[in-house]
Motif scaffolding. Sequence first.
Motif, mmCIF file in Angstrom:
data_model
loop_
_atom_site.group_PDB
_atom_site.id
_atom_site.type_symbol
_atom_site.label_atom_id
_atom_site.label_comp_id
_atom_site.label_asym_id
_atom_site.label_seq_id
_atom_site.Cartn_x
_atom_site.Cartn_y
_atom_site.Cartn_z
ATOM 1 N N GLU A 205 0.834 -1.211 0.000
ATOM 2 C CA GLU A 205 0.000 0.000 0.000
ATOM 3 C C GLU A 205 0.865 1.255 0.000
ATOM 4 O OE1 GLU A 205 -4.053 -1.624 2.239
ATOM 5 O OE2 GLU A 205 -2.491 -0.611 3.425
ATOM 6 N N LYS A 206 1.914 1.254 0.808
ATOM 7 C CA LYS A 206 2.796 2.427 0.850
ATOM 8 C C LYS A 206 3.493 2.637 -0.488
ATOM 9 C CE LYS A 206 3.703 2.453 5.833
ATOM 10 N NZ LYS A 206 4.733 2.297 6.911
ATOM 11 N N MET A 207 3.853 1.540 -1.148
ATOM 12 C CA MET A 207 4.454 1.663 -2.474
ATOM 13 C C MET A 207 3.489 2.334 -3.447
ATOM 14 S SD MET A 207 5.596 -1.338 -5.164
ATOM 15 C CE MET A 207 3.900 -1.570 -5.738
ATOM 16 N N MET A 208 2.226 1.906 -3.404
ATOM 17 C CA MET A 208 1.232 2.442 -4.331
ATOM 18 C C MET A 208 0.848 3.889 -4.006
ATOM 19 S SD MET A 208 0.717 0.182 -6.628
ATOM 20 C CE MET A 208 -0.672 0.986 -7.414
ATOM 21 N N LEU A 209 1.152 4.333 -2.803
ATOM 22 C CA LEU A 209 0.835 5.704 -2.396
ATOM 23 C C LEU A 209 2.037 6.633 -2.524
ATOM 24 C CD1 LEU A 209 -1.293 4.869 0.782
ATOM 25 C CD2 LEU A 209 -2.157 5.788 -1.384
ATOM 26 N N GLY A 210 3.131 6.123 -3.086
ATOM 27 C CA GLY A 210 4.350 6.905 -3.189
ATOM 28 C C GLY A 210 4.305 7.944 -4.300
ATOM 29 N N GLN A 211 5.300 8.828 -4.292
ATOM 30 C CA GLN A 211 5.365 9.894 -5.290
ATOM 31 C C GLN A 211 5.841 9.381 -6.645
ATOM 32 O OE1 GLN A 211 8.599 12.762 -4.954
ATOM 33 N NE2 GLN A 211 9.574 11.551 -3.335
ATOM 34 N N ALA A 212 6.562 8.256 -6.643
ATOM 35 C CA ALA A 212 7.080 7.681 -7.894
ATOM 36 C C ALA A 212 6.539 6.265 -8.039
ATOM 37 C CB ALA A 212 8.599 7.693 -7.894
ATOM 38 N N VAL A 213 5.221 6.145 -8.031
ATOM 39 C CA VAL A 213 4.579 4.830 -8.003
ATOM 40 C C VAL A 213 4.950 3.984 -9.224
ATOM 41 C CG1 VAL A 213 2.450 5.700 -9.054
ATOM 42 C CG2 VAL A 213 2.388 3.613 -7.706
ATOM 43 N N ILE A 214 5.096 4.607 -10.384
ATOM 44 C CA ILE A 214 5.444 3.841 -11.588
ATOM 45 C C ILE A 214 6.803 3.178 -11.414
ATOM 46 C CG2 ILE A 214 5.989 4.029 -14.047
ATOM 47 C CD1 ILE A 214 3.874 6.224 -14.251
ATOM 48 N N GLN A 215 7.741 3.904 -10.832
ATOM 49 C CA GLN A 215 9.059 3.334 -10.587
ATOM 50 C C GLN A 215 8.979 2.177 -9.588
ATOM 51 O OE1 GLN A 215 13.009 5.332 -10.720
ATOM 52 N NE2 GLN A 215 12.630 5.599 -8.542
ATOM 53 N N GLY A 216 8.196 2.367 -8.527
ATOM 54 C CA GLY A 216 8.029 1.303 -7.541
ATOM 55 C C GLY A 216 7.413 0.060 -8.156
ATOM 56 N N VAL A 217 6.381 0.254 -8.974
ATOM 57 C CA VAL A 217 5.708 -0.874 -9.628
ATOM 58 C C VAL A 217 6.667 -1.587 -10.581
ATOM 59 C CG1 VAL A 217 3.901 -1.508 -11.279
ATOM 60 C CG2 VAL A 217 3.385 0.069 -9.411
ATOM 61 N N LYS A 218 7.482 -0.826 -11.296
ATOM 62 C CA LYS A 218 8.431 -1.436 -12.237
ATOM 63 C C LYS A 218 9.410 -2.356 -11.494
ATOM 64 C CE LYS A 218 11.354 -0.343 -16.206
ATOM 65 N NZ LYS A 218 12.321 -1.413 -15.933
ATOM 66 N N TYR A 219 9.932 -1.896 -10.374
ATOM 67 C CA TYR A 219 10.817 -2.751 -9.574
ATOM 68 C C TYR A 219 10.057 -3.963 -9.039
ATOM 69 C CZ TYR A 219 14.727 0.584 -9.447
ATOM 70 O OH TYR A 219 15.786 1.391 -9.763
ATOM 71 N N PHE A 220 8.822 -3.743 -8.616
ATOM 72 C CA PHE A 220 7.979 -4.805 -8.074
ATOM 73 C C PHE A 220 7.801 -5.916 -9.105
ATOM 74 C CE2 PHE A 220 3.505 -6.285 -7.113
ATOM 75 C CZ PHE A 220 3.782 -6.881 -5.891
ATOM 76 N N LEU A 221 7.625 -5.524 -10.367
ATOM 77 C CA LEU A 221 7.430 -6.495 -11.447
ATOM 78 C C LEU A 221 8.757 -7.081 -11.924
ATOM 79 C CD1 LEU A 221 4.695 -4.649 -13.561
ATOM 80 C CD2 LEU A 221 4.360 -6.492 -11.905
ATOM 81 N N ASP A 222 9.748 -6.227 -12.137
ATOM 82 C CA ASP A 222 11.029 -6.685 -12.685
ATOM 83 C C ASP A 222 11.753 -7.660 -11.760
ATOM 84 O OD1 ASP A 222 10.593 -5.129 -14.888
ATOM 85 O OD2 ASP A 222 12.049 -3.567 -14.363
ATOM 86 N N THR A 223 11.599 -7.472 -10.452
ATOM 87 C CA THR A 223 12.279 -8.349 -9.498
ATOM 88 C C THR A 223 11.517 -9.648 -9.257
ATOM 89 O OG1 THR A 223 11.184 -7.237 -7.640
ATOM 90 C CG2 THR A 223 13.379 -6.428 -8.277
ATOM 91 N N GLY A 224 10.268 -9.709 -9.731
ATOM 92 C CA GLY A 224 9.467 -10.914 -9.533
ATOM 93 C C GLY A 224 8.788 -10.990 -8.186
ATOM 94 N N LEU A 225 8.863 -9.947 -7.392
ATOM 95 C CA LEU A 225 8.225 -9.975 -6.071
ATOM 96 C C LEU A 225 6.722 -10.217 -6.175
ATOM 97 C CD1 LEU A 225 10.057 -7.030 -4.238
ATOM 98 C CD2 LEU A 225 10.182 -9.460 -3.651
ATOM 99 N N TYR A 226 6.119 -9.712 -7.257
ATOM 100 C CA TYR A 226 4.670 -9.833 -7.404
ATOM 101 C C TYR A 226 4.217 -11.293 -7.374
ATOM 102 C CZ TYR A 226 5.354 -11.348 -12.236
ATOM 103 O OH TYR A 226 5.718 -12.059 -13.354
#
Length: 407
Positions: A205-226
């Motif tokens: 939730e904090k990631m999605m509420l961040g100022q650079a959410v697209i960057q956070g999501v990209k790392y979330f996907l690229d690292t496979g954490l999702y």
Amino acid sequence: MQIKELPKEFITARPILQTIEKAGYEAYFVGGSVRDTILNDHIHDVDIATSAYPSEVKDLFKKTINTGIKHGTVMILDHQQKYEVTTFRTESGYQDFRRPDKVTFVRSLEEDLKRRDFTVNALALKEDGTIVDLFSGLQDLEKHILRAVGIPDERFHEDALRMMRAVRFASKLDFVIEDKTEAAIKHNAPLLKKIAVERILVEFEKMMLGQAVIQGVKYFLDTGLYNYCPQFEGKQAPLSKLLELNPNNRLTSESQVWLLICHTLELSPEQSRSFLRAWKTSNELINEVESGIRLFDAIAKNTVSEKLLFRTGRNVLEDTINVLFAINSKIDTQMLLSRYEHLPIKSTHELDVNGHDLLTAGIITPGPQMGIILNYLLEGVLVGQFKNNQSELLLEARKYTSKNPES
């Protein structure tokens, strides 16, 4: 480096450090509050670390609480303020990839800071404003880099949630994750399965509420954490739509986060309930998201009625509108707001007749018919068929019961 003007939160807590230091021990402000002070961000919690052992801390203050004394934490109550003071410590044996099997109290600040997650969080601040930086955290702050302290694999084996904290900080701070740290997240991503859903939820939730959410999501996907989050495994394609979010529009609540996610995954209202239960969200949030999805569906089908706007309510309507902005929708959101504002009533309590009135007027007897009639009157008022006037509504109730005696 020395901070000349300390935030009021530190100034208020300064006497705690001074008392500990006068007794011959070391004491520092540590963690996120130091980082955020340097970045001129809002401070949330003031954490204090000391070379004094818990029993020694307790001897220095009149009012203390053993909040986590096994791990070296004592809460000090001072002038209606609460401060958690933790003894310098080392940790070992993280068999559950979350909590240490063994905690050892030490007198060394360096040994304590070595176990922290990222260099930007491994800064210590003296009560006079002097920064103690043993791991080049200031340099990483200046360059907007998120780097694990020491060996990244070791940090993530100590607490696998730190991987989610990394993508959260990338979003919150608009920082880039250093290459070795990112590679370690990719390698250790499966360890996230060892972490309680509730803890992952907070970081996501904090990631999605961040100022650079697209960057956070990209790392979330690229690292496979999702792949190791509830209901996300194999969903990279739909989740990738989040990379197209409006960078100039920020989500502002957890409800908006989950409404966006459920909409992105194209979940029905019923599917959203099951999905959010897997994430262990609150029932209140589940209801809000379900309501928002119903509104989304009606908007897509151009079937938004006054009754639906009424049932949705202002808060969920505003959440839905902000999500529409986030996904760059062309929907006329101003028209939706205008239609809501022009509803004759916005709460069932505003209906000028209730069950007691119907009983008193002898129109009905107690039973399911009461709810049916009240709903009929409510819909009539919402579409302008009836005026919200008690005498008129009672008259319409009588007409209804005469035509539908068995309803």
